[in-house]
Design a protein around this motif. Structure first.
Motif, PDB file in Angstrom:
ATOM      1  N   CYS A 100       0.813  -1.231   0.000  1.00 13.57           N
ATOM      2  CA  CYS A 100       0.000   0.000   0.000  1.00 13.57           C
ATOM      3  C   CYS A 100       0.839   1.270   0.000  1.00 13.57           C
ATOM      4  O   CYS A 100       0.420   2.278  -0.554  1.00 13.57           O
ATOM      5  CB  CYS A 100      -0.923   0.026   1.211  1.00 13.57           C
ATOM      6  N   HIS A 101       2.004   1.237   0.679  1.00 14.58           N
ATOM      7  CA  HIS A 101       2.845   2.437   0.769  1.00 14.58           C
ATOM      8  C   HIS A 101       3.881   2.375  -0.356  1.00 14.58           C
ATOM      9  O   HIS A 101       4.834   1.598  -0.277  1.00 14.58           O
ATOM     10  CB  HIS A 101       3.562   2.489   2.122  1.00 14.58           C
ATOM     11  N   ALA A 102       3.690   3.169  -1.398  1.00 14.27           N
ATOM     12  CA  ALA A 102       4.624   3.183  -2.532  1.00 14.27           C
ATOM     13  C   ALA A 102       5.951   3.824  -2.123  1.00 14.27           C
ATOM     14  O   ALA A 102       6.041   4.457  -1.075  1.00 14.27           O
ATOM     15  CB  ALA A 102       4.008   3.971  -3.675  1.00 14.27           C
ATOM     16  N   ALA A 105       9.375   9.890  -4.203  1.00 13.91           N
ATOM     17  CA  ALA A 105       9.800  11.171  -3.629  1.00 13.91           C
ATOM     18  C   ALA A 105       8.825  12.294  -3.972  1.00 13.91           C
ATOM     19  O   ALA A 105       9.026  13.426  -3.555  1.00 13.91           O
ATOM     20  CB  ALA A 105      11.196  11.518  -4.137  1.00 13.91           C
ATOM     21  N   LEU A 106       7.775  11.980  -4.717  1.00 12.06           N
ATOM     22  CA  LEU A 106       6.801  13.018  -5.065  1.00 12.06           C
ATOM     23  C   LEU A 106       5.971  13.383  -3.835  1.00 12.06           C
ATOM     24  O   LEU A 106       5.827  12.571  -2.923  1.00 12.06           O
ATOM     25  CB  LEU A 106       5.878  12.523  -6.176  1.00 12.06           C
ATOM     26  N   ALA A 117       7.071   7.812   0.736  1.00 12.59           N
ATOM     27  CA  ALA A 117       8.295   8.591   0.886  1.00 12.59           C
ATOM     28  C   ALA A 117       9.305   8.046  -0.116  1.00 12.59           C
ATOM     29  O   ALA A 117       9.064   7.018  -0.763  1.00 12.59           O
ATOM     30  CB  ALA A 117       8.828   8.487   2.316  1.00 12.59           C
ATOM     31  N   GLY A 118      10.462   8.713  -0.194  1.00 14.11           N
ATOM     32  CA  GLY A 118      11.466   8.335  -1.182  1.00 14.11           C
ATOM     33  C   GLY A 118      12.303   7.126  -0.805  1.00 14.11           C
ATOM     34  O   GLY A 118      13.286   6.827  -1.473  1.00 14.11           O
ATOM     35  N   ALA A 119      11.949   6.426   0.262  1.00 17.02           N
ATOM     36  CA  ALA A 119      12.610   5.168   0.634  1.00 17.02           C
ATOM     37  C   ALA A 119      11.511   4.147   0.927  1.00 17.02           C
ATOM     38  O   ALA A 119      10.385   4.529   1.248  1.00 17.02           O
ATOM     39  CB  ALA A 119      13.495   5.369   1.871  1.00 17.02           C
ATOM     40  N   ARG A 167      14.360  12.452   0.050  1.00 17.15           N
ATOM     41  CA  ARG A 167      13.011  12.801   0.516  1.00 17.15           C
ATOM     42  C   ARG A 167      12.372  11.598   1.208  1.00 17.15           C
ATOM     43  O   ARG A 167      11.290  11.143   0.863  1.00 17.15           O
ATOM     44  CB  ARG A 167      12.179  13.331  -0.608  1.00 17.15           C
ATOM     45  N   SER A 168      13.105  11.128   2.179  1.00 17.89           N
ATOM     46  CA  SER A 168      12.692   9.944   2.920  1.00 17.89           C
ATOM     47  C   SER A 168      11.821  10.337   4.126  1.00 17.89           C
ATOM     48  O   SER A 168      11.168  11.376   4.107  1.00 17.89           O
ATOM     49  CB  SER A 168      13.955   9.176   3.317  1.00 17.89           C
ATOM     50  N   PHE A 169      11.848   9.527   5.189  1.00 18.70           N
ATOM     51  CA  PHE A 169      10.818   9.617   6.235  1.00 18.70           C
ATOM     52  C   PHE A 169      10.851  10.912   7.046  1.00 18.70           C
ATOM     53  O   PHE A 169       9.815  11.443   7.405  1.00 18.70           O
ATOM     54  CB  PHE A 169      10.945   8.430   7.188  1.00 18.70           C
ATOM     55  N   ILE A 170      12.055  11.403   7.382  1.00 20.01           N
ATOM     56  CA  ILE A 170      12.129  12.612   8.203  1.00 20.01           C
ATOM     57  C   ILE A 170      11.568  13.786   7.409  1.00 20.01           C
ATOM     58  O   ILE A 170      10.748  14.571   7.902  1.00 20.01           O
ATOM     59  CB  ILE A 170      13.585  12.881   8.653  1.00 20.01           C
TER      60      ILE A 170
END
Ligand code: HEC
Ligand code: HEC
Length: 207
Positions: A100-102, A105-106, A117-119, A167-170
């Motif tokens: 479900c969680h793609a 980074a958009l 997120a981006g990771a 553009r990850s979780f933080i």
């Protein structure tokens, strides 16, 4: 024409800076140049961030259950649909988070959609547990290389810069999209506070 529209869409989607750049000012400080009191004040603001649901909902204990704050965004409770991340912390044993969680980074634009997120989306390793922990316990964990992924102070700062590049979780937690309360302050302020805390020798309230 079509090409111009495509490029314009990419610029809008990509925000103010290109992929691979962190877009932050890194105002480095000499070790010891920040007082204990200033370091503790910076820690207090870091704690407001890391204990916020946008961060702590992924930093959960060995029950491996992610927390969420939807749909009404009241107090966080266990993720709906009986989701369990398993020891893998990515849901490999049950239903993978990435179902479900793609990974993208958009920006997040759809309220109540599974955030991305981006990771690859996953729980933080179990040693990094913050949800339900005291302020001092979180502080002790974050400065302990045995329990923080082997990071010294400089590596904590680098971790934030690397997160911003991907553009990850933080980065997501400070800009989580419509309908979600962002972590308090800005990513830049969080970076500045982390640099201050590190330069003060990572003091904790219980010292
Ligand atoms: C079946 C689809 C699905 C799966 C699988 C799934 N999630 Fe979610 N998740 C969602 C949806 C949808 C939301 C947003 C709910 C809302 O906002 O109303 C969400 C929200 C979240 C949030 C809340 C973020 C916040 O703003 O507080 C976290 C954390 C989370 N999921 C972690 C995980 C983890 C970790 C896994 C894997 C172990 C996982 N999810 C697996 C659908 C899923
Ligand atoms: C989607 C889940 C998720 C969210 C949301 C999340 N994290 Fe994490 N966090 C992780 C994962 C996975 C790791 C391990 C990856 C690594 O060490 O690079 C991690 C590691 C860390 C670490 C390094 C280890 C430690 O505990 O000292 C820090 C610091 C951190 N996160 C800070 C934050 C902050 C601050 C926020 C909110 C602004 C946040 N995280 C939100 C999943 C998440």
């Amino acid at each position: 024409m079509r090409w111009i529209v495509f490029v314009a869409a990419m610029i809008v989607a990509g925000g103010a800076f290109a992929a691979g750049e962190h877009g932050l000012d890194v105002n480095r400080l000499e070790p010891g140049s920040v007082s204990q009191a200033e370091g503790l004040a910076a820690w207090g603001r870091i704690h407001d961030v890391v204990s916020h649901p946008r961060c702590a909902n992924c930093h959960t204990d060995d029950a491996n259950v992610p927390m969420w704050s939807g749909p009404e965004y009241e107090k966080p409770g266990p993720h709906g649909m009986n989701i369990n991340a398993g020891e893998s912390r990515i849901g490999a044993e049950f239903l993978p988070c990435q179902t479900c969680h793609a990974t993208s980074a958009l920006p997040n634009t759809v309220p109540h959609a599974a955030p991305h997120a981006g990771a690859p989306w996953m729980l933080a390793p179990v040693e990094f547990v913050w949800f339900g922990q005291s302020e001092n316990a979180i502080c002790e964990q974050m400065r302990d290389p045995e329990r923080n992924g082997g990071r010294d102070g400089d590596a904590m700062v680098e971790h934030i810069l690397h997160d911003a590049e991907l553009r990850s979780f933080i980065t997501w937690a400070f800009d989580p999209g419509p309908g979600r309360e962002a972590a308090p302050g800005t990513l830049q302020e969080h970076l500045d506070d982390t640099i201050r805390w590190v330069a003060a020798g990572m003091p904790c309230p219980g010292d």
